[in-house]
Design an enzyme around this catalytic site. Structure first.
Site, PDB file in Angstrom:
ATOM      1  N   ASP A 116       0.819  -1.203   0.000  1.00 14.25           N
ATOM      2  CA  ASP A 116       0.000   0.000   0.000  1.00 14.25           C
ATOM      3  C   ASP A 116       0.857   1.259   0.000  1.00 14.25           C
ATOM      4  OD1 ASP A 116      -2.203  -1.646   0.176  1.00 14.25           O
ATOM      5  OD2 ASP A 116      -2.343  -1.492   2.356  1.00 14.25           O
ATOM      6  N   TYR A 117       0.246   2.355  -0.411  1.00 14.91           N
ATOM      7  CA  TYR A 117       0.898   3.661  -0.430  1.00 14.91           C
ATOM      8  C   TYR A 117       1.502   3.992   0.928  1.00 14.91           C
ATOM      9  CZ  TYR A 117       1.318   8.764  -1.028  1.00 14.91           C
ATOM     10  OH  TYR A 117       1.777  10.057  -1.093  1.00 14.91           O
TER      11      TYR A 117
END
Length: 264
Positions: A116-117
């Site tokens: 994920d970011y």
């Protein structure tokens, strides 16, 4: 007929012709052998119909009159992905990507799966498509371990739910290995009126989207911080390997990864 090379080489040097053609994507190994036996392959202008003929990188190979582009040399890297970076080749919103961090490597490499970011940690980067596909495929069950920070202390019932598997909107998760790395599981007194950062290590082998975050949310403990610290046999040494840095995998590490998913 003996194949003449453009360059002098020992008779036993080089790769088998059928292997080179298969790796270049001409056809499967069996189909390539048939092409050779039918006399449809030329090396440096000479027709080759004998299986096992060896060729070097400099040799010109033509199949049915079409030059064959050699397979790209394979590269493997371990990247310590920082939070705030996209795990993709490009981002429509112009945010930094993991590929941007790898601009100085000699070939274009891509991430094996995603982080994920807001998630940091270990990410394999490679141009070996076959290995990447197998590492990500759920049937191979490759373990991935995450360090998870939540506002604790966590109730034992929540920990047991994670260990048994929790229901998500896309199905129930497989049982996870969950280990507390905080003092709260070491017999120290807990004040349930206060919230402290609790650190856990969670090992899963599935690859559902945002799985670890959703698992903890489902038991009432949203993730504060998340970092992947292991992927199969690879581990992340944060003390000597800061976020944003990368290194080449060793030959032994690549071998272990390939053996893990049934590749020689």
């Amino acid at each position: 007929m003996e194949v003449k090379s453009k360059h002098e080489k020992k008779p036993e040097s080089g790769e088998r012709l059928q292997k080179v053609l298969a790796q270049a994507g001409v056809a499967s190994r069996r189909q390539v052998e048939k092409l050779i036996q039918e006399g449809r392959v030329k090396v440096n202008g000479f027709t080759v119909a004998v299986l096992g003929t060896k060729v070097c990188a400099e040799d010109e190979i033509i199949v049915d009159g079409v030059p064959v582009k050699k397979a790209e040399e394979l590269h493997y890297y371990l990247l310590n992905k920082p939070a705030g970076v996209i795990s993709s080749a490009r981002d429509p919103r112009g945010r930094a990507t993991v590929v941007d961090l790898m601009k100085n490597v000699p070939v274009r490499v891509y991430p094996v799966g995603r982080l994920d970011y807001d998630t940091s940690g270990l990410l394999i980067m490679t141009n070996d498509g076959e290995l990447a596909h197998r590492l990500m495929h759920p049937s191979y069950g490759v373990n991935k371990t995450y360090r998870v920070w939540v506002k604790g202390p966590m109730e034992r019932e929540a920990l047991e739910q994670l260990r048994k598997g929790v229901e998500l909107e896309d199905g129930k998760t497989a049982p996870a290995k969950v280990i507390s790395r905080s003092g709260f599981r070491q017999g120290k007194p807990m004040d349930h009126k206060q919230h402290f950062p609790e650190i856990l290590e969670v090992t899963i082998h599935e690859g559902k989207n945002r799985q670890v975050r959703r698992m903890f949310e489902s038991v009432g403990y949203p993730v504060v911080q998340l970092e992947r610290i292991a992927y199969g046999p690879l581990t992340l040494d944060r003390e000597h390997f800061s976020a944003g840095n990368y290194r080449s995998l060793t030959i032994e590490e690549v071998k272990r990864l390939r053996l893990l998913v049934g590749l020689s």
